[in-house]
Design a protein around this motif. Structure first.
Motif, PDB file in Angstrom:
ATOM      1  N   THR A 241     -23.288  -0.237  -4.541  1.00 44.34           N
ATOM      2  CA  THR A 241     -24.168  -0.229  -3.694  1.00 44.34           C
ATOM      3  C   THR A 241     -24.474  -1.844  -3.356  1.00 44.34           C
ATOM      4  O   THR A 241     -23.196  -2.850  -3.622  1.00 44.34           O
ATOM      5  CB  THR A 241     -25.505  -0.178  -4.503  1.00 44.34           C
ATOM      6  OG1 THR A 241     -25.728  -1.385  -5.233  1.00 44.34           O
ATOM      7  CG2 THR A 241     -25.786   1.122  -4.516  1.00 44.34           C
ATOM      8  N   GLU A 242     -24.802  -2.306  -1.890  1.00 45.67           N
ATOM      9  CA  GLU A 242     -25.006  -3.455  -1.200  1.00 45.67           C
ATOM     10  C   GLU A 242     -26.049  -3.699  -0.533  1.00 45.67           C
ATOM     11  O   GLU A 242     -26.814  -2.489   0.342  1.00 45.67           O
ATOM     12  CB  GLU A 242     -23.856  -4.011  -0.756  1.00 45.67           C
ATOM     13  CG  GLU A 242     -22.995  -2.864   0.184  1.00 45.67           C
ATOM     14  CD  GLU A 242     -22.009  -3.816   0.857  1.00 45.67           C
ATOM     15  OE1 GLU A 242     -21.649  -4.635   1.792  1.00 45.67           O
ATOM     16  OE2 GLU A 242     -20.923  -2.750   0.696  1.00 45.67           O
ATOM     17  N   PRO A 243     -26.734  -4.559   0.067  1.00 46.39           N
ATOM     18  CA  PRO A 243     -27.794  -4.716   0.789  1.00 46.39           C
ATOM     19  C   PRO A 243     -27.276  -3.490   1.890  1.00 46.39           C
ATOM     20  O   PRO A 243     -26.975  -4.398   2.773  1.00 46.39           O
ATOM     21  CB  PRO A 243     -28.130  -5.502   1.519  1.00 46.39           C
ATOM     22  CG  PRO A 243     -27.895  -6.650   0.565  1.00 46.39           C
ATOM     23  CD  PRO A 243     -26.417  -6.244  -0.171  1.00 46.39           C
ATOM     24  N   GLY A 244     -28.651  -2.600   2.172  1.00 48.25           N
ATOM     25  CA  GLY A 244     -28.457  -1.721   3.329  1.00 48.25           C
ATOM     26  C   GLY A 244     -27.198  -0.704   3.301  1.00 48.25           C
ATOM     27  O   GLY A 244     -27.678  -0.126   4.371  1.00 48.25           O
ATOM     28  N   ARG A 245     -26.765  -0.509   2.286  1.00 42.19           N
ATOM     29  CA  ARG A 245     -25.536   1.260   1.922  1.00 42.19           C
ATOM     30  C   ARG A 245     -25.728   1.233   0.729  1.00 42.19           C
ATOM     31  O   ARG A 245     -25.618   0.604  -0.024  1.00 42.19           O
ATOM     32  CB  ARG A 245     -24.894   0.472   2.862  1.00 42.19           C
ATOM     33  CG  ARG A 245     -23.853  -0.934   2.157  1.00 42.19           C
ATOM     34  CD  ARG A 245     -22.149  -0.851   3.238  1.00 42.19           C
ATOM     35  NE  ARG A 245     -22.990  -1.721   4.435  1.00 42.19           N
ATOM     36  CZ  ARG A 245     -21.813  -1.282   5.714  1.00 42.19           C
ATOM     37  NH1 ARG A 245     -20.525  -1.167   4.660  1.00 42.19           N
ATOM     38  NH2 ARG A 245     -22.628  -1.497   6.607  1.00 42.19           N
ATOM     39  N   ILE A 246     -25.275   2.656   0.244  1.00 40.40           N
ATOM     40  CA  ILE A 246     -24.652   2.585  -0.858  1.00 40.40           C
ATOM     41  C   ILE A 246     -23.964   3.840  -0.895  1.00 40.40           C
ATOM     42  O   ILE A 246     -23.499   4.455   0.285  1.00 40.40           O
ATOM     43  CB  ILE A 246     -26.021   3.455  -1.740  1.00 40.40           C
ATOM     44  CG1 ILE A 246     -25.666   4.571  -2.118  1.00 40.40           C
ATOM     45  CG2 ILE A 246     -26.211   4.848  -0.382  1.00 40.40           C
ATOM     46  CD1 ILE A 246     -27.012   4.776  -3.621  1.00 40.40           C
ATOM     47  N   THR A 247     -22.679   3.780  -1.542  1.00 42.75           N
ATOM     48  CA  THR A 247     -21.551   4.753  -1.324  1.00 42.75           C
ATOM     49  C   THR A 247     -21.329   6.211  -2.524  1.00 42.75           C
ATOM     50  O   THR A 247     -22.383   5.494  -3.496  1.00 42.75           O
ATOM     51  CB  THR A 247     -20.504   3.955  -1.678  1.00 42.75           C
ATOM     52  OG1 THR A 247     -20.557   3.052  -1.347  1.00 42.75           O
ATOM     53  CG2 THR A 247     -19.360   4.373  -1.823  1.00 42.75           C
ATOM     54  N   LEU A 248     -21.632   6.934  -2.593  1.00 43.10           N
ATOM     55  CA  LEU A 248     -21.764   7.905  -3.149  1.00 43.10           C
ATOM     56  C   LEU A 248     -20.586   8.743  -2.626  1.00 43.10           C
ATOM     57  O   LEU A 248     -19.703   8.866  -2.286  1.00 43.10           O
ATOM     58  CB  LEU A 248     -22.756   8.963  -2.500  1.00 43.10           C
ATOM     59  CG  LEU A 248     -24.225   8.493  -2.385  1.00 43.10           C
ATOM     60  CD1 LEU A 248     -24.872   8.917  -1.896  1.00 43.10           C
ATOM     61  CD2 LEU A 248     -24.846   8.284  -4.022  1.00 43.10           C
TER      62      LEU A 248
ATOM     63  N   VAL B 100     -33.972   6.516  -1.084  1.00 53.26           N
ATOM     64  CA  VAL B 100     -33.805   6.692  -0.243  1.00 53.26           C
ATOM     65  C   VAL B 100     -33.290   6.532   0.956  1.00 53.26           C
ATOM     66  O   VAL B 100     -32.364   5.175   0.643  1.00 53.26           O
ATOM     67  CB  VAL B 100     -35.552   6.599   0.758  1.00 53.26           C
ATOM     68  CG1 VAL B 100     -35.157   7.227   1.603  1.00 53.26           C
ATOM     69  CG2 VAL B 100     -36.619   7.142  -0.305  1.00 53.26           C
ATOM     70  N   VAL B 101     -32.026   7.475   1.555  1.00 52.97           N
ATOM     71  CA  VAL B 101     -30.944   7.142   2.195  1.00 52.97           C
ATOM     72  C   VAL B 101     -30.930   7.428   3.968  1.00 52.97           C
ATOM     73  O   VAL B 101     -31.799   8.655   3.782  1.00 52.97           O
ATOM     74  CB  VAL B 101     -29.594   7.411   1.435  1.00 52.97           C
ATOM     75  CG1 VAL B 101     -29.289   7.089  -0.738  1.00 52.97           C
ATOM     76  CG2 VAL B 101     -29.717   8.937   0.909  1.00 52.97           C
ATOM     77  N   GLY B 102     -30.366   7.346   4.710  1.00 53.63           N
ATOM     78  CA  GLY B 102     -30.326   6.897   5.479  1.00 53.63           C
ATOM     79  C   GLY B 102     -28.863   7.423   6.465  1.00 53.63           C
ATOM     80  O   GLY B 102     -28.097   8.673   4.697  1.00 53.63           O
TER      81      GLY B 102
ATOM     82  N   LEU C 127     -28.952   3.148   3.021  1.00 52.28           N
ATOM     83  CA  LEU C 127     -29.784   3.006   1.578  1.00 52.28           C
ATOM     84  C   LEU C 127     -31.106   2.302   2.212  1.00 52.28           C
ATOM     85  O   LEU C 127     -30.949   0.573   2.425  1.00 52.28           O
ATOM     86  CB  LEU C 127     -28.930   1.804   0.646  1.00 52.28           C
ATOM     87  CG  LEU C 127     -30.240   1.287   0.035  1.00 52.28           C
ATOM     88  CD1 LEU C 127     -30.251   2.768  -1.458  1.00 52.28           C
ATOM     89  CD2 LEU C 127     -29.376   1.057  -1.498  1.00 52.28           C
ATOM     90  N   ASP C 128     -32.019   3.255   3.104  1.00 49.47           N
ATOM     91  CA  ASP C 128     -33.460   2.565   3.035  1.00 49.47           C
ATOM     92  C   ASP C 128     -34.157   2.387   2.115  1.00 49.47           C
ATOM     93  O   ASP C 128     -34.665   1.093   2.168  1.00 49.47           O
ATOM     94  CB  ASP C 128     -33.999   3.716   3.416  1.00 49.47           C
ATOM     95  CG  ASP C 128     -33.350   4.335   5.149  1.00 49.47           C
ATOM     96  OD1 ASP C 128     -32.646   2.974   5.722  1.00 49.47           O
ATOM     97  OD2 ASP C 128     -34.039   4.914   5.614  1.00 49.47           O
TER      98      ASP C 128
END
Length: 347
Positions: free
Chosen positions: A25-32, A54-56, A73-74
């Motif tokens: 994770t980092e500000p505003g984003r997530i890796t899945l 909550v993810v966009g 990443l919201d």
């Protein structure tokens, strides 16, 4: 086998939804983990042990590997760290309207045939109430996705918990009947709304909640007060959804017919009653359906049939690339605009 498919505990995940790993994770984003689920377009919740977020949408051009996907990443409400195991869910919020959205509400207890049914009531200026009813794999927190929109349209909203939900009475046999028995709790909610000032009601149901809406429109003693139905991913074929649930619980194929018969034997002959409620000739009021071909739990052929045979009353809004119960998630803006146009003449 039948209990595995039809057990009615609160907060049970939809069968077949894969568990994903958070890779970073980092500000505003997530890796899945990359999968069909993590590549779905739209906005979703992430849930796991001690995790809620909550993810966009998928971020184009973001650095990802062949095995991962990067999404916007919201919001991370609870702990989210690399290595966490999560599922994607259409349910964005946790808590009640005030804690989740800052919307004032009242806790009410709707008198039902099995006992008191907890509900959240959000007041509004209109005389038409919207009663929201969740479906398979979610709780009454799922309709919170739309609560801000409905409040903005000035509708009073009654968000119902029914038999089998947390805080509601347990079904006598401990099993879900996919809406065929549960609809009587919705009928109780309609009576409550009318007793408390509703001139008309619109029922917005997801999944089995949509099946409950259809049954209420046919069987409720106050069906003349129902001015419209909104059906999201409706369960219209009891046996097809039962078969999909049992299959998703990894029942071996040779045992599938036996498992279906066992479930039917335990819960009774529901298929005929649901088919009757979903008969195009039974539709008497304006009905908006959100459904699409990627729903593997509630096949959308029944929705297409309703729309094809009753174009005078039924509108089908097709949503692609959305799993069961997640038609709003795939394109919230478009969903709400279609819903607004449907509700305006019913208010």
């Amino acid at each position: 086998m039948s209990s595995a498919a039809l057990g009615a505990p609160a907060r049970r995940a939809l069968p077949g939804d894969p568990r994903l790993t958070v890779h970073g994770t980092e500000p505003g984003r997530i890796t899945l983990t990359r999968s069909l689920a993590s590549l779905r377009p739209g906005t979703y919740g992430l849930t796991g042990s001690g995790v809620h977020a909550v993810v966009g949408p998928v971020l184009g051009g973001a650095a990802a590997s062949a095995d991962t996907v990067v999404r916007r990443l919201d919001r991370a409400v609870d702990g989210l760290a690399p290595g966490a195991r999560v599922r994607i869910t259409p349910q964005l919020h946790e808590g009640d309207p005030a804690t989740a959205l800052g919307i004032p509400f009242s806790d009410v207890l709707v008198p039902g045939e099995l006992g008191g049914l907890p509900a959240w009531y959000v007041p509004g200026a209109r005389s038409t109430w919207v009663i929201t009813v969740h479906g398979i794999g979610t709780t009454r927190e799922h309709p919170l996705n739309l609560l801000g929109f409905l409040r903005g349209q000035r509708f009073p909203v009654l968000n119902l918990a029914y038999r089998g939900d947390l805080g509601a009475p347990r079904p006598p046999d401990g099993l879900s009947h996919l809406g065929d028995s549960e609809w009587r709790d919705l009928d109780a909610a309609i009576r409550h709304a009318v007793r408390n000032g509703a001139e008309r009601v619109v029922i917005h149901g997801w999944s089995t909640g949509a099946a409950m809406a259809l049954r209420a429109a046919v069987g409720s003693g106050l069906r003349d007060r129902i001015s419209g139905l909104v059906l999201d991913s409706p369960v219209l074929d009891w046996e097809a959804t039962l078969r999909a649930l049992i299959t998703a619980r990894r029942t071996p194929a040779p045992l599938l017919p036996l498992a279906v018969r066992a479930a039917q034997g335990r819960t009774g002959p529901h298929a005929g009653r649901l088919s009757g409620a979903a008969d195009p000739l039974a539709v008497r009021i304006p009905t908006l359906i959100f459904h699409g071909p990627d729903d593997t739990l509630a096949p959308w052929r029944g929705s297409r049939r309703l729309a094809d045979e009753r174009p005078d009353l039924v509108t089908l809004h097709t949503v692609d690339h959305a799993p069961h119960g997640a038609m709003w998630n795939a394109d919230p803006t478009r969903y709400e605009e279609v819903l607004r146009r449907f509700l305006t003449p019913l208010a």
